[in-house]
Design an enzyme around this catalytic site. Structure first.
Site: not given
Ligand SMILES: Cc1ncc(COP(=O)(O)O)c(C=O)c1O
Length: 361
Positions: A35, A256
């Protein structure tokens, strides 16, 4: 040249890991859990690689099973969440899907449909996970109701372990005991218990069908053992390259928020991968990458498309050098642990921007 960021998918490692699962469950058959796009490795790629080994695949939902059929894979496919609409039982019958039945609503849909084509199902039992499944004392009535429909065969009872990844197996053994009691009360039914952690904890002896997932991809499900210790091989290598190298002066800040500052003169590099690719933004400074045969620490915040690494100990490092973010040298589990998550999330969270490139060992 195109962007150097890619995930190499190693088919022999997938097959090796499936074989490991099988060796740990000698009395059972193992449905390969593929899955979430084969845990990020590519649903069809993984299924094709295991097609001659795995007698069944397991997916979450009908749409994933449809993808397997569209790719020409004809094994029975187990739907671990069952169906999400009554009409999907018709698709299951036509396509040979084997849904879990975990809720009264699914039972009612099935009972309301007049369709004589045969359908095989598993009944999901809630033995303590408290996610999906019927309570143990409801199971006999559920099996009787399904069996009375005439066209439905209950293959067995399934449950899911909540804590098989932990060293203390007492809660898991309690779940196993409930299931053993239930199959004794419903003779003729099969049993399906083990996820990867169940295999590795030696819990597979009483069941007919195991459901290994994460171990197929070479990541550990256990809190206390690494994939390498478990004999698993990483099926994915996430790699990119240095696209910039520069000198650092003492006091230079990187990225950042300026969360990292150089304490001495050195060198840094920028790697063409970021959280827009699925590399975790929460990976802290110090998280290792592999470059020029050694580890280099991530510095500063991960950006959307890039991240920075300290190359002060690698004076020869240059633009174009290959960088492994996870794979054989830096495990996905190590990166995940540092980022406060698990290998499952990193593997399934790799975004479509990262091309999956098949290698054959
Ligand atoms: C019902 C069920 N069985 C088996 C698995 C496979 O588990 P793992 O990847 O831990 O082996 C999962 C995965 O979440 C699952 O939901």
């Amino acid at each position: 040249m195109s962007r150097p960021t890619r995930a190499l998918i190693d088919l022999p490692s997938l097959r090796h890991n499936y074989q490991q699962a099988r060796n740990l469950a000698p009395n059972a058959l193992s449905m390969a859990v593929v899955k979430a796009d084969g845990y990020g490795h590519g649903l069809v790629t993984v299924a094709r690689a295991l097609a001659d080994l795995a007698p069944r695949f397991a997916v979450a939902c009908r749409e994933e099973a449809d993808t397997l059929r569209a790719a020409g894979l004809n094994q029975p496919v187990v739907l671990l969440e069952g169906v999400h609409a009554a009409a999907d039982y018709g698709v299951c019958r036509a396509q040979g899907y084997i849904p879990f039945v975990h809720h009264q609503s699914q039972l009612d849909w099935l009972a309301a449909i007049a369709d004589q084509r045969p359908l095989r199902v598993w009944v999901k039992v809630n033995t303590g996970m408290n996610r999906l499944g019927f309570a143990p004392d409801e199971v006999a009535a559920v099996v009787a109701r399904l069996t009375a429909l005439g066209n439905v065969t209950v293959e067995g009872l399934a449950t899911h372990f909540a804590q098989a990844d932990a060293p203390d197996l007492v809660p898991t053994q309690r779940q196993v005991a409930v299931m053993n009691r239930l199959v004794a009360e419903c003779p003729g039914l099969g049993l399906s218990l083990s996820n990867s952690a169940g295999h590795l904890a030696g819990l597979t002896l009483v069941e007919q069908w195991t459901r290994p997932g994460i171990m197929l991809y070479g990541s550990t499900p256990l809190l206390h053992r690494t994939a390498e210790q478990l004999g698993l091989q990483p099926a994915m290598t996430l790699e990119s390259a240095l696209i910039s190298v520069r000198a650092l002066a003492p006091g230079d800040e990187v990225g950042y928020g300026a969360t990292w500052r150089a304490t001495h003169a050195g060198r840094m590099g920028v790697v063409a991968i970021g959280y827009g690719d699925g590399y975790p933004r929460h990976a802290p400074s110090g998280t290792p990458v592999w470059v020029r045969g050694t580890r280099a620490p991530l510095i500063g915040r991960v950006s959307m498309d890039m991240l920075a690494v300290d190359l002060s100990h690698l004076p020869q490092a240059e633009v174009g050098d290959r960088v492994e973010l996870w794979g054989a040298n830096v495990s996905v589990d190590e990166v995940a642990g540092l980022a406060g998550t698990i290998g499952y999330e990193l593997l399934t969270g790799l975004t479509p921007r990262v091309p999956r490139v098949i290698t054959r060992g």
